[in-house]
Design an enzyme around this catalytic site. Structure first.
Site, PDB file in Angstrom:
ATOM      1  N   ARG A  21      -9.035  -4.902 -31.539  1.00 25.66           N
ATOM      2  CA  ARG A  21      -8.587  -3.687 -30.856  1.00 25.66           C
ATOM      3  C   ARG A  21      -8.179  -2.593 -31.845  1.00 25.66           C
ATOM      4  O   ARG A  21      -8.178  -1.418 -31.505  1.00 25.66           O
ATOM      5  CB  ARG A  21      -7.412  -4.007 -29.930  1.00 25.66           C
ATOM      6  CG  ARG A  21      -7.772  -4.931 -28.759  1.00 25.66           C
ATOM      7  CD  ARG A  21      -6.524  -5.277 -27.953  1.00 25.66           C
ATOM      8  NE  ARG A  21      -6.803  -6.130 -26.805  1.00 25.66           N
ATOM      9  CZ  ARG A  21      -6.827  -7.455 -26.851  1.00 25.66           C
ATOM     10  NH1 ARG A  21      -6.601  -8.082 -27.994  1.00 25.66           N
ATOM     11  NH2 ARG A  21      -7.080  -8.165 -25.756  1.00 25.66           N
ATOM     12  N   HIS A  51      -0.205  -6.573 -28.489  1.00 24.40           N
ATOM     13  CA  HIS A  51      -1.362  -6.736 -27.605  1.00 24.40           C
ATOM     14  C   HIS A  51      -2.591  -6.766 -28.507  1.00 24.40           C
ATOM     15  O   HIS A  51      -3.289  -5.782 -28.694  1.00 24.40           O
ATOM     16  CB  HIS A  51      -1.449  -5.594 -26.589  1.00 24.40           C
ATOM     17  CG  HIS A  51      -2.655  -5.699 -25.696  1.00 24.40           C
ATOM     18  ND1 HIS A  51      -2.943  -6.825 -24.965  1.00 24.40           N
ATOM     19  CD2 HIS A  51      -3.649  -4.811 -25.417  1.00 24.40           C
ATOM     20  CE1 HIS A  51      -4.052  -6.646 -24.282  1.00 24.40           C
ATOM     21  NE2 HIS A  51      -4.504  -5.421 -24.541  1.00 24.40           N
TER      22      HIS A  51
END
Length: 304
Positions: free
Chosen positions: A89, A176
């Site tokens: 990410r 995350h």
């Protein structure tokens, strides 16, 4: 008082979030903003076509930052997910920074003073950067964080133990991203500690939770339903002053960054951060995750 929500970035996640807002009647006014010419207007018209079949009415407006002055919530989903490489990410750091740099001064000029919820990746880095860019209390700037990882963990546990996902409680914490982890000491199934179950296989369940998103991404090249649902739940918690706890990305003063941990959300954003009571190993994993966020935040700052 009219309820107003803004969604900035009308890609797969932004439009799914907007659809949920309209069909669930979460706002009186929805402001959809996107930098691609004609895109927000096209999605506005498409959503407006659904209003005749709903029991609620939402005023839908495209690309008007001025209407965000009194918005309760702005949900930011800008960036470009197509740049993700090798399941990382953090590949989105450059595009997300550019999107924030474009939107932040416009939000400031509009006089926005509500709660900003970031969806964009890398979420914890983005939330921390937003807190630097906006003249708002950091409690007003949060991100979806590990709430989605938590949902994926709960789904994996429920499937493995043949229980209803609503009866699985507990948290995934940290970044995350790849350093997120399940805090198994917090997880309970049918109100019993998950570790007490003979069906508990920690390694398999942790891997299933961690890889859940990539199974979707590898086929679709994006994810949208789970994260849009969480963003809407968080927005509703703000507007209703619910005092609801999410494992979302909020500021942790011990580590100096925003990171996924239990956060009580209400009208002002963060109300409090309940204590976690983690095991020693979980504390170490959390600290490692915070260090990872700091490293990636430094990469973002190096782009200036």
């Amino acid at each position: 008082m009219a309820r107003t929500i803004g969604v900035i970035g009308i890609g797969h996640v932004g439009v799914t979030t907007s659809f949920n807002i309209v069909t669930k009647g979460l706002a009186d006014t929805l402001v959809m903003i996107d930098t691609k010419p004609g895109w927000a207007e096209a999605e506005r018209l498409d959503l407006q076509d659904s209003l005749g079949g709903l029991n609620t009415y939402t005023r839908i407006v495209a690309n008007d930052y001025s209407l965000l002055r009194d918005a309760d919530v702005v949900i930011f989903s800008g960036g470009d997910i197509s740049v993700i490489k090798d399941g990382d990410r953090n590949s989105e750091i450059k595009t997300t920074k550019a999107a924030i740099d474009d939107a932040a001064p416009k939000l400031t000029a509009a006089g926005f003073h509500g709660v900003l919820i970031d969806i964009s990746n890398p979420c914890d880095v983005a939330v921390t950067y937003w807190q630097e860019k906006l003249d708002l209390h950091r409690n007003q700037i949060i991100g979806t964080g590990t709430a989605l990882d938590t949902y994926r963990m709960r789904r994996a546990v429920a499937e493995a133990m043949n229980v209803n996902v609503a009866d699985v409680r507990g948290f995934n914490l940290g970044e995350h991203g790849e350093s997120q982890f399940t805090a198994w000491s917090t997880v309970r199934v049918n109100n019993e500690p998950v570790k007490a179950s003979p069906d508990f296989k920690e390694k398999d369940l942790a891997e299933a939770a961690r890889l859940g998103g990539w199974q979707i991404f590898n086929a679709k090249h994006y994810t949208n339903f789970g994260i849009a649902t969480i963003a809407c739940e968080m927005a509703l918690a703000v507007m209703s002053d619910a005092g609801r706890i999410f494992p979302c990305s909020s500021y942790d003063p011990q580590y100096g960054v925003s990171i996924g941990h239990p956060t009580m959300i209400g009208r002002a954003g963060v109300i409090s951060n309940p204590p976690m009571h983690l095991t020693g190993d979980e504390v170490n994993q959390y600290a490692h995750s915070a260090d990872t966020i700091k490293e990636n935040l430094a990469k973002l700052h190096a782009l200036d």
